[in-house]
Design a protein around this motif. Sequence first.
Motif, PDB file in Angstrom:
ATOM      1  N   SER A 234       0.842  -1.204   0.000  1.00 34.39           N
ATOM      2  CA  SER A 234       0.000   0.000   0.000  1.00 34.39           C
ATOM      3  C   SER A 234       0.874   1.251   0.000  1.00 34.39           C
ATOM      4  CB  SER A 234      -0.911   0.027   1.238  1.00 34.39           C
ATOM      5  OG  SER A 234      -1.828  -1.021   1.228  1.00 34.39           O
ATOM      6  N   GLN A 235       1.904   1.234   0.843  1.00 33.51           N
ATOM      7  CA  GLN A 235       2.834   2.358   0.892  1.00 33.51           C
ATOM      8  C   GLN A 235       3.500   2.554  -0.457  1.00 33.51           C
ATOM      9  OE1 GLN A 235       6.358   2.284   0.594  1.00 33.51           O
ATOM     10  NE2 GLN A 235       6.567   4.473   1.000  1.00 33.51           N
ATOM     11  N   GLN A 236       3.915   1.468  -1.072  1.00 33.20           N
ATOM     12  CA  GLN A 236       4.566   1.539  -2.377  1.00 33.20           C
ATOM     13  C   GLN A 236       3.629   2.101  -3.442  1.00 33.20           C
ATOM     14  OE1 GLN A 236       8.035   0.335  -3.632  1.00 33.20           O
ATOM     15  NE2 GLN A 236       7.937   1.486  -1.726  1.00 33.20           N
ATOM     16  N   ALA A 237       2.357   1.728  -3.375  1.00 38.01           N
ATOM     17  CA  ALA A 237       1.379   2.261  -4.327  1.00 38.01           C
ATOM     18  C   ALA A 237       1.320   3.781  -4.230  1.00 38.01           C
ATOM     19  CB  ALA A 237       0.004   1.646  -4.065  1.00 38.01           C
ATOM     20  N   VAL A 238       1.259   4.289  -3.008  1.00 37.90           N
ATOM     21  CA  VAL A 238       1.193   5.739  -2.813  1.00 37.90           C
ATOM     22  C   VAL A 238       2.500   6.398  -3.245  1.00 37.90           C
ATOM     23  CG1 VAL A 238       0.952   7.585  -1.109  1.00 37.90           C
ATOM     24  CG2 VAL A 238      -0.521   5.557  -0.983  1.00 37.90           C
ATOM     25  N   GLU A 239       3.609   5.841  -2.814  1.00 41.42           N
ATOM     26  CA  GLU A 239       4.913   6.416  -3.173  1.00 41.42           C
ATOM     27  C   GLU A 239       5.084   6.497  -4.687  1.00 41.42           C
ATOM     28  OE1 GLU A 239       9.565   5.069  -3.083  1.00 41.42           O
ATOM     29  OE2 GLU A 239       8.364   4.517  -1.333  1.00 41.42           O
TER      30      GLU A 239
ATOM     31  N   LEU B  25       1.522   6.005   6.127  1.00 37.28           N
ATOM     32  CA  LEU B  25       1.983   4.765   5.489  1.00 37.28           C
ATOM     33  C   LEU B  25       3.503   4.689   5.410  1.00 37.28           C
ATOM     34  CD1 LEU B  25      -0.566   4.316   2.557  1.00 37.28           C
ATOM     35  CD2 LEU B  25      -0.699   3.487   4.910  1.00 37.28           C
ATOM     36  N   THR B  26       4.174   5.805   5.606  1.00 35.42           N
ATOM     37  CA  THR B  26       5.641   5.824   5.517  1.00 35.42           C
ATOM     38  C   THR B  26       6.271   4.781   6.433  1.00 35.42           C
ATOM     39  OG1 THR B  26       5.679   8.136   4.819  1.00 35.42           O
ATOM     40  CG2 THR B  26       7.701   7.261   5.805  1.00 35.42           C
ATOM     41  N   LYS B  27       5.674   4.551   7.584  1.00 35.40           N
ATOM     42  CA  LYS B  27       6.242   3.587   8.540  1.00 35.40           C
ATOM     43  C   LYS B  27       6.338   2.183   7.956  1.00 35.40           C
ATOM     44  CE  LYS B  27       1.774   2.951  10.717  1.00 35.40           C
ATOM     45  NZ  LYS B  27       0.952   3.924  11.382  1.00 35.40           N
ATOM     46  N   TYR B  28       5.518   1.881   6.967  1.00 32.82           N
ATOM     47  CA  TYR B  28       5.550   0.549   6.362  1.00 32.82           C
ATOM     48  C   TYR B  28       6.652   0.405   5.309  1.00 32.82           C
ATOM     49  CZ  TYR B  28       0.951   0.229   8.526  1.00 32.82           C
ATOM     50  OH  TYR B  28      -0.083   0.230   9.423  1.00 32.82           O
ATOM     51  N   ALA B  29       7.309   1.498   4.985  1.00 35.86           N
ATOM     52  CA  ALA B  29       8.333   1.471   3.943  1.00 35.86           C
ATOM     53  C   ALA B  29       9.583   0.734   4.367  1.00 35.86           C
ATOM     54  CB  ALA B  29       8.693   2.890   3.508  1.00 35.86           C
ATOM     55  N   VAL B  30       9.920   0.810   5.630  1.00 38.37           N
ATOM     56  CA  VAL B  30      11.177   0.203   6.088  1.00 38.37           C
ATOM     57  C   VAL B  30      10.989  -0.607   7.365  1.00 38.37           C
ATOM     58  CG1 VAL B  30      13.550   0.654   6.803  1.00 38.37           C
ATOM     59  CG2 VAL B  30      12.535   2.039   5.004  1.00 38.37           C
TER      60      VAL B  30
ATOM     61  N   VAL C 254       0.752  -5.154  13.312  1.00 42.04           N
ATOM     62  CA  VAL C 254      -0.019  -4.673  12.173  1.00 42.04           C
ATOM     63  C   VAL C 254      -1.241  -5.587  12.068  1.00 42.04           C
ATOM     64  CG1 VAL C 254      -0.031  -4.181   9.717  1.00 42.04           C
ATOM     65  CG2 VAL C 254       2.057  -3.817  11.047  1.00 42.04           C
ATOM     66  N   THR C 255      -2.398  -5.004  12.316  1.00 50.66           N
ATOM     67  CA  THR C 255      -3.645  -5.758  12.371  1.00 50.66           C
ATOM     68  C   THR C 255      -4.387  -5.724  11.043  1.00 50.66           C
ATOM     69  OG1 THR C 255      -4.877  -3.809  13.062  1.00 50.66           O
ATOM     70  CG2 THR C 255      -3.912  -5.179  14.821  1.00 50.66           C
ATOM     71  N   LYS C 256      -5.413  -6.520  10.971  1.00 52.30           N
ATOM     72  CA  LYS C 256      -6.284  -6.528   9.790  1.00 52.30           C
ATOM     73  C   LYS C 256      -6.856  -5.124   9.557  1.00 52.30           C
ATOM     74  CE  LYS C 256     -10.466  -8.597   7.937  1.00 52.30           C
ATOM     75  NZ  LYS C 256     -11.582  -9.516   8.144  1.00 52.30           N
ATOM     76  N   GLU C 257      -7.258  -4.461  10.634  1.00 51.88           N
ATOM     77  CA  GLU C 257      -7.826  -3.112  10.519  1.00 51.88           C
ATOM     78  C   GLU C 257      -6.806  -2.122   9.964  1.00 51.88           C
ATOM     79  OE1 GLU C 257      -8.085  -5.083  13.322  1.00 51.88           O
ATOM     80  OE2 GLU C 257     -10.177  -5.631  12.922  1.00 51.88           O
ATOM     81  N   LYS C 258      -5.566  -2.211  10.436  1.00 51.80           N
ATOM     82  CA  LYS C 258      -4.520  -1.320   9.916  1.00 51.80           C
ATOM     83  C   LYS C 258      -4.255  -1.609   8.443  1.00 51.80           C
ATOM     84  CE  LYS C 258      -2.191  -0.440  14.296  1.00 51.80           C
ATOM     85  NZ  LYS C 258      -0.971  -0.609  15.080  1.00 51.80           N
ATOM     86  N   HIS C 259      -4.299  -2.879   8.070  1.00 48.49           N
ATOM     87  CA  HIS C 259      -4.127  -3.238   6.665  1.00 48.49           C
ATOM     88  C   HIS C 259      -5.257  -2.647   5.820  1.00 48.49           C
ATOM     89  CE1 HIS C 259      -5.107  -6.127   3.318  1.00 48.49           C
ATOM     90  NE2 HIS C 259      -3.981  -5.565   2.934  1.00 48.49           N
ATOM     91  N   GLU C 260      -6.485  -2.824   6.269  1.00 48.39           N
ATOM     92  CA  GLU C 260      -7.626  -2.291   5.523  1.00 48.39           C
ATOM     93  C   GLU C 260      -7.543  -0.775   5.391  1.00 48.39           C
ATOM     94  OE1 GLU C 260     -10.861  -3.931   7.785  1.00 48.39           O
ATOM     95  OE2 GLU C 260     -10.764  -5.852   6.708  1.00 48.39           O
ATOM     96  N   GLU C 261      -7.103  -0.118   6.451  1.00 50.21           N
ATOM     97  CA  GLU C 261      -6.919   1.331   6.407  1.00 50.21           C
ATOM     98  C   GLU C 261      -5.846   1.718   5.387  1.00 50.21           C
ATOM     99  OE1 GLU C 261      -5.398   4.970   9.307  1.00 50.21           O
ATOM    100  OE2 GLU C 261      -5.835   3.018  10.180  1.00 50.21           O
ATOM    101  N   SER C 262      -4.761   0.971   5.340  1.00 52.26           N
ATOM    102  CA  SER C 262      -3.688   1.278   4.388  1.00 52.26           C
ATOM    103  C   SER C 262      -4.177   1.132   2.950  1.00 52.26           C
ATOM    104  CB  SER C 262      -2.453   0.410   4.637  1.00 52.26           C
ATOM    105  OG  SER C 262      -2.617  -0.904   4.156  1.00 52.26           O
ATOM    106  N   VAL C 263      -4.996   0.129   2.697  1.00 53.20           N
ATOM    107  CA  VAL C 263      -5.548  -0.070   1.350  1.00 53.20           C
ATOM    108  C   VAL C 263      -6.485   1.073   0.986  1.00 53.20           C
ATOM    109  CG1 VAL C 263      -7.053  -1.546  -0.051  1.00 53.20           C
ATOM    110  CG2 VAL C 263      -5.263  -2.584   1.367  1.00 53.20           C
ATOM    111  N   THR C 264      -7.330   1.477   1.922  1.00 54.32           N
ATOM    112  CA  THR C 264      -8.256   2.583   1.670  1.00 54.32           C
ATOM    113  C   THR C 264      -7.496   3.860   1.339  1.00 54.32           C
ATOM    114  OG1 THR C 264      -9.940   1.613   3.110  1.00 54.32           O
ATOM    115  CG2 THR C 264     -10.098   3.992   2.700  1.00 54.32           C
TER     116      THR C 264
END
Length: 130
Positions: free
Chosen positions: A35-40, A83-88, A99-109
Amino acid sequence: MERYESWIERAKSSLEISIIAVNTIVYYEDLCYQSQQAVEKGLKGLLIYYGVEPEFTHNIGILLAELERFVKIPENIKEAINLTKYAVITRYPGVYDEVTKEKHEESVTIAKECLEWIEKTIKECEASRK
């Protein structure tokens, strides 16, 4: 295909990867990274569209700050900074918050909203040039 379009296509690819189902082998962290990569990649594509060579960074805040020279950034798009925190940090085993299912769903949104905004911004810019 224009160079900026290639970046946006790669962003869409990362978004699709981020949506795959979690199983016993796939971690939410890895999907959030996509998700982070998509935004970047999408933001870098938009910078290229505006004629700017993007900085070599994974920091979405830096990319958004650069884009503010050209376009107003909506508040919901600014949330992508999270989402930057997911980069590294979460890409490797270590100590970080779960990292929970909810955090994942939020990142996708967030990633979906960003890519929609990027494409809308380019379309509006193109329409104003005609």
